[in-house]
Scaffold this active site. Structure first.
Site, PDB file in Angstrom:
ATOM      1  N   HIS A  47      10.139  48.526  -5.026  1.00 10.79           N
ATOM      2  CA  HIS A  47      10.458  49.720  -5.823  1.00 10.79           C
ATOM      3  C   HIS A  47      11.810  50.323  -5.498  1.00 10.79           C
ATOM      4  O   HIS A  47      12.118  51.412  -6.003  1.00 10.79           O
ATOM      5  CB  HIS A  47       9.412  50.818  -5.614  1.00 10.79           C
ATOM      6  N   LYS A  91       7.886  58.948 -20.244  1.00 15.69           N
ATOM      7  CA  LYS A  91       6.952  60.002 -20.678  1.00 15.69           C
ATOM      8  C   LYS A  91       7.630  60.954 -21.644  1.00 15.69           C
ATOM      9  O   LYS A  91       7.054  61.340 -22.675  1.00 15.69           O
ATOM     10  CB  LYS A  91       6.428  60.787 -19.465  1.00 15.69           C
ATOM     11  N   LYS A  94      19.415  60.958  -7.546  1.00 17.31           N
ATOM     12  CA  LYS A  94      18.938  61.376  -8.862  1.00 17.31           C
ATOM     13  C   LYS A  94      19.850  62.437  -9.484  1.00 17.31           C
ATOM     14  O   LYS A  94      19.722  62.789 -10.651  1.00 17.31           O
ATOM     15  CB  LYS A  94      17.509  61.906  -8.753  1.00 17.31           C
ATOM     16  N   THR A 148       9.940  56.657 -14.493  1.00 16.34           N
ATOM     17  CA  THR A 148       8.828  56.619 -15.430  1.00 16.34           C
ATOM     18  C   THR A 148       8.753  57.942 -16.207  1.00 16.34           C
ATOM     19  O   THR A 148       8.226  57.972 -17.323  1.00 16.34           O
ATOM     20  CB  THR A 148       7.486  56.364 -14.705  1.00 16.34           C
ATOM     21  N   LYS A 207      11.580  65.584 -11.336  1.00 16.17           N
ATOM     22  CA  LYS A 207      11.442  64.404 -10.473  1.00 16.17           C
ATOM     23  C   LYS A 207      11.692  64.869  -9.046  1.00 16.17           C
ATOM     24  O   LYS A 207      12.142  65.987  -8.828  1.00 16.17           O
ATOM     25  CB  LYS A 207      12.455  63.336 -10.873  1.00 16.17           C
ATOM     26  N   ARG A 208      11.407  64.008  -8.058  1.00 13.12           N
ATOM     27  CA  ARG A 208      11.723  64.372  -6.682  1.00 13.12           C
ATOM     28  C   ARG A 208      13.194  64.729  -6.546  1.00 13.12           C
ATOM     29  O   ARG A 208      14.041  64.208  -7.269  1.00 13.12           O
ATOM     30  CB  ARG A 208      11.392  63.199  -5.747  1.00 13.12           C
TER      31      ARG A 208
HETATM   32  C1  26Q Z   1       8.081  54.703   3.661  1.00 16.48           C
HETATM   33  C2  26Q Z   1       7.930  54.669   5.044  1.00 16.48           C
HETATM   34  C3  26Q Z   1       7.507  55.780   5.749  1.00 16.48           C
HETATM   35  C4  26Q Z   1       7.207  56.938   5.042  1.00 16.48           C
HETATM   36  C5  26Q Z   1       7.361  56.970   3.657  1.00 16.48           C
HETATM   37  C6  26Q Z   1       7.809  55.859   2.967  1.00 16.48           C
HETATM   38  C7  26Q Z   1       7.980  55.917   1.494  1.00 16.48           C
HETATM   39  C8  26Q Z   1       7.074  56.626   0.717  1.00 16.48           C
HETATM   40  C9  26Q Z   1       7.220  56.684  -0.663  1.00 16.48           C
HETATM   41  C10 26Q Z   1       8.996  55.244   0.851  1.00 16.48           C
HETATM   42  C11 26Q Z   1       9.139  55.294  -0.529  1.00 16.48           C
HETATM   43  C12 26Q Z   1       8.240  56.015  -1.304  1.00 16.48           C
HETATM   44  C13 26Q Z   1       8.307  56.127  -2.753  1.00 16.48           C
HETATM   45  C14 26Q Z   1       9.116  55.444  -3.536  1.00 16.48           C
HETATM   46  C15 26Q Z   1       9.126  55.637  -4.982  1.00 16.48           C
HETATM   47  O1  26Q Z   1       8.461  56.505  -5.523  1.00 16.48           O
HETATM   48  N1  26Q Z   1       9.888  54.820  -5.713  1.00 16.48           N
HETATM   49  C16 26Q Z   1       9.944  54.948  -7.166  1.00 16.48           C
HETATM   50  O2  26Q Z   1       8.985  54.068  -7.719  1.00 16.48           O
HETATM   51  C17 26Q Z   1       8.870  54.244  -9.115  1.00 16.48           C
HETATM   52  C18 26Q Z   1       7.768  53.348  -9.621  1.00 16.48           C
HETATM   53  O3  26Q Z   1       8.181  52.018  -9.596  1.00 16.48           O
HETATM   54  C19 26Q Z   1      10.194  53.965  -9.810  1.00 16.48           C
HETATM   55  O4  26Q Z   1      10.058  54.298 -11.168  1.00 16.48           O
HETATM   56  C20 26Q Z   1      11.312  54.784  -9.188  1.00 16.48           C
HETATM   57  O5  26Q Z   1      12.561  54.409  -9.741  1.00 16.48           O
HETATM   58  C21 26Q Z   1      11.319  54.601  -7.686  1.00 16.48           C
HETATM   59  O6  26Q Z   1      12.288  55.446  -7.080  1.00 16.48           O
END
Ligand code: 26Q
Length: 817
Positions: A361, A664, A558, A660, A552-553
């Site tokens: 991702h 939407k 972003k 995403t 979004k976050r």
């Molecule tokens: C990793 C290690 C330790 C703690 C947290 C994490 C961690 C947690 C969540 C790393 C990444 C995330 C989330 C990533 C994320 O949301 N990515 C998004 O995924 C979406 C679905 O595919 C995409 O549409 C987005 O572009 C992408 O940023």
């Protein structure tokens, strides 16, 4: 899927069940019960229906003899279940009537449900949409996640600063949709050592854990749209094994023994709030292993109970890894097959490497997970040995392919050399999986070109693309009932299960009556949002304004701060340029920042301060408002998205894997202003150049600008509007009497080097907004573009994403029941 099937529903029995739960589960009476108790009683009555269907599905031999997908994810951002499940069950009207009979309003009761916020953002929400589409299309599945006691923190603003507070989503009463499955609990070990022993003349190894905990599963029902099939989302909760330490109890050390209980509960206490950033904490790795180990064992249990052989695991089960977070499941499966089931390495590897598939991702280097070798060695000593051996065999392969190329070996090795040796989870995932996919066409290309080019050489056709999608049930039918009805009035009501049918409304794009109806729906949705804002934030909004939305976050890539610069440019021009004319505009933000991400929090603070000043500045005559909606979550997205005129998708090209929210908002008739990034590229392909506003540098231009040496000051000095906008951040324009409080954001864009190229894209962003503003003045042509957005984004249904996985990766079949 059976078309428009109605479930038989006994209204009288249902009302009886609600009343029974009111008294016997929630200990209140019809006369005294609060709305909350009514919601809980209704939820419990409904959950009885779905639990029954879930058990039926679980015992269905047709399903147990077919291949299933096990979706492993540390996050499932499911949102409220009650309304959505009513739609899937086809019982919305009947239950609404039953509750009216009981003197209650269903819409009010639905507001009583707290969002289960068991995810950070995109990745967790994607997992939830995928579960919905798997169930809707009757593909056998189990979702495996964690039962966090506290979900993503709640956000509030204090003097414009983000404040976090814990999210106890289950409240004291528990969550009516979940059901504990104590019979399926597992024991999970940690720490300890590896024992070498002899068996039948052979040297064998086994792990003797130093401590263990219990994994207790809670099932949430994933109700297939218009189908009786209910698949489980199985969430593991960590509990101590009681009596935890008999020795301590017997020694009379009661509190010592209790302490162990408290520690065990910690593993699933709280969701890590980092998004696209890894922070290698021991507890996080414990969560990951706890999740993987419990899930792998449950998968093997189901497989064995169905009477299948170990060798046939890949025939019946596929395990999809949602990013690298559950990757430790690979060495865990190998360990079980070799140490516990007695298979040889090659046999075990043949099974494991045909069972796992991995979705990437992100390309952001700071988000690629690595764990220190010494930590894994301590926490999971046997797994570290297995990882070494996987790596050893893999590096032999690399040497055969590129003899003598040490650099290649170093680059591809699972182990990163250095002062602290690190385990690269992405490399382990690619090596241990039969398929790897990116989440949008552009992203998947970059995965091949930039992230894993050598893996692509080594394993041609392993790296694939599956473009993300969203469930049309939640993100159109449920959240936008007026638009749904308008659509159904023209093309019938099969579209929520066949989103490509929306294309038929393109024929009405020029129809004046349809345009007027479409815009009237948009206006009502804007009014619903305006009412929410008035009630919760006490800001008055005019629905004649353009509703310009970025939700979004919060992350530098972003570029919420680029949007902020645009706001500053409008403010500057409204105050200084007598010629300047603009359609009134409300810019909405909603975003949580990771608690440790200081610059992200500074950007939130800056936007809040700018909003506070602009919203009350009489000089701009209500032309511009800025609203930062606190505590972004699924249930508020359901109000904002249908009300958006403009969708902001403005990441630096190459940084957003897919997005995403872009899908939407387009589906709900918003026009995108965006860069050539992530799925924006494919949205443009679908809706056509005339119906989207693309601006800024593309991926190749970003690369060449960087390689020529990017200097944000060049842009700052060359563009007076940019300079004036940025300079507003200095002084005390927005922080009366306290200059320099917005300096951090300013500095990051200039002295800090502007790592995400906001200044380079500013001029073209402003131009795109101006084009859009001109266009909006012609309501008929705007309506046409908005209608075409809704009509032409059928591709982005998560049903299509799931079919892509099924056909190209998982190779499984739907089971009609
Ligand atoms: C990793 C290690 C330790 C703690 C947290 C994490 C961690 C947690 C969540 C790393 C990444 C995330 C989330 C990533 C994320 O949301 N990515 C998004 O995924 C979406 C679905 O595919 C995409 O549409 C987005 O572009 C992408 O940023």
């Amino acid at each position: 899927m059976k078309p428009t099937q109605q479930k038989s529903f006994d209204t009288a029995a249902f009302k009886q069940s609600v009343k029974k739960h009111l008294t016997s589960t929630y200990a209140t009476t019809e006369e005294r019960a609060s709305s909350r108790s009514w919601y809980l009683a209704m939820g419990s009555a409904l959950a009885e229906l779905t639990t029954f269907d879930m058990l039926q599905t679980e015992q269905d031999s047709k399903i147990n003899n077919a291949k299933s997908v096990n979706y492993l994810s540390l996050e499932f951002l499911i949102g409220r279940l009650t309304g959505n499940n009513l739609i899937s069950l086809g019982l919305y009207e009947q239950v609404s009537q039953a509750m009216t009979d009981l003197g209650q309003s269903l819409t009010d009761l639905l507001e009583e449900e707290r969002d289960p916020s068991l995810g950070n953002g995109g990745l967790g929400r994607l997992a939830a949409c995928f579960m919905d589409s798997l169930a809707a299309q009757e593909f056998p599945t189990v979702g495996y996640g964690l039962h966090y006691e506290y979900g993503l923190f709640k956000q509030s603003f204090v003097d414009g600063h983000q404040q976090e507070s814990p999210d106890a989503w289950r409240c004291v009463e528990g969550y009516p949709w979940e059901i504990a499955r104590p019979e399926l609990a597992q024991e999970i070990g940690f720490y300890g050592h590896v024992e070498v022993y002899q068996e039948e003349g052979k040297e064998k190894r086994r792990w003797i854990p130093g401590m263990s905990v219990k994994a207790m599963p809670w099932d949430l029902p994933i109700v297939g749209y218009q189908s009786d099939t209910v698949y489980p989302l199985r969430l593991w909760e960590c509990r101590a094994i009681a009596p935890f330490s008999l020795a301590s109890f017997n020694n009379g050390d009661y509190f010592e023994a209790q302490h162990a209980l408290i520690d065990a509960g910690n593993i699933t206490k709280v969701l890590y709030p980092n998004d696209n950033h890894e922070k290698g904490k021991t507890l996080r790795l414990m969560q990951q292993y706890f999740h993987s180990a419990a899930s792998v064992r449950d998968i093997l249990r189901r497989h064995e109970e169905a009477g299948h052989t170990l060798a046939s695991l890949p025939k019946y089960e596929t395990i999809q890894l949602n990013d690298t977070h559950p990757t430790i499941a690979i060495p865990e499966l190998m360990r079980i097959l070799i140490d516990e089931k007695g298979l040889g390495w090659d046999e075990a590897w043949a099974i494991s490497s045909e069972t796992f598939a991995y979705t990437n991702h992100t390309l952001l280097p700071e988000a690629l997970e690595t764990w220190s070798e010494s930590l894994i060695e301590r926490l999971l000593p046997r797994h570290m040995e297995i990882i070494y051996h996987i790596n050893h065999l893999f590096l032999q392969e690399v040497r055969r392919k590129w003899p003598g190329d040490v650099a290649k070996q170093q680059k591809l090795s699972i182990i990163e050399e250095g002062f602290h040796r690190m385990v690269r989870m992405a490399n382990l995932s690619v090596i241990g999986s039969y398929a790897v996919n990116g989440v949008a066409a552009l992203h998947s290309q970059l995965v091949k070109r930039d992230l894993f080019p050598e893996f692509d050489d080594l394993y041609p056709s392993k790296l694939q693309n599956v473009t993300n999608g969203i469930t049309p049930r939640r993100w159109l039918k449920f959240c936008n009932p007026d638009l749904s009805e308008l659509i159904s009035s023209r093309i019938g009501n099969e579209w929520p299960a066949h989103l490509e049918q929306l294309e038929q409304i393109a024929q009405y794009a020029d129809d004046a009556e349809f345009q007027q109806q479409f815009m009237a729906v948009k206006k009502r949705n804007k009014q619903r949002l305006a009412d929410w804002v008035k009630e919760h934030l006490d800001v008055e909004l005019d629905t004649k304004a353009i509703f310009d939305v970025q939700i979004k976050r919060l992350h530098e890539y972003k570029r919420q701060h680029l949007n902020m610069l645009h706001i500053l440019s409008l403010y500057h021009r409204l105050l200084n340029d007598p010629e300047f004319d603009m359609v009134p505009r409300v810019v909405f933000f909603a975003a949580k920042a990771a608690p440790g991400y200081h610059l992200a929090k500074d950007i939130i603070f800056a936007i809040n301060k700018i909003a506070a000043k602009i919203n009350h500045d009489p000089r701009i005559g209500n032309k511009l408002k800025v609203v930062f909606i606190p505590d972004y979550r699924v249930s508020i997205a359901e109000i904002i998205i249908p009300a958006a005129d403009v969708s902001e998708q403005i990441s630096t090209a190459g940084k957003e894997a897919s997005g995403t929210g872009n899908m939407k908002m387009a589906l709900n008739g918003a026009l995108t202003i965006g860069t050539m990034d992530g799925a924006n590229v494919e949205i443009r392909e679908e809706v056509g150049d005339d119906n989207i506003y693309i601006f800024g540098l593309d991926v190749n231009e970003v690369v060449s600008l960087r390689s020529n040496g990017y200097n944000p000051f060049d842009y700052y000095h060359a563009d007076p509007l940019l300079k004036a906008s940025l300079d507003l951040l200095l002084g005390d324009e927005f922080t009366s009497g306290e200059p320099d409080r917005l300096r951090a954001t300013y500095d990051s864009l200039l002295d800090g080097g502007d790592p995400y190229l906001c200044l380079a894209d500013f001029a073209s962003y402003v131009q795109a907004h101006q084009d859009m503003d001109r266009q909006y003045r012609d309501q008929s042509s705007w309506a046409k573009k908005a209608i075409l957005n809704t009509a032409l984004v059928g591709k982005f249904s998560s049903d299509r994403s799931i079919r892509d996985y099924v056909n190209n990766i998982w190779k499984l079949e739907a089971i009609e029941r």
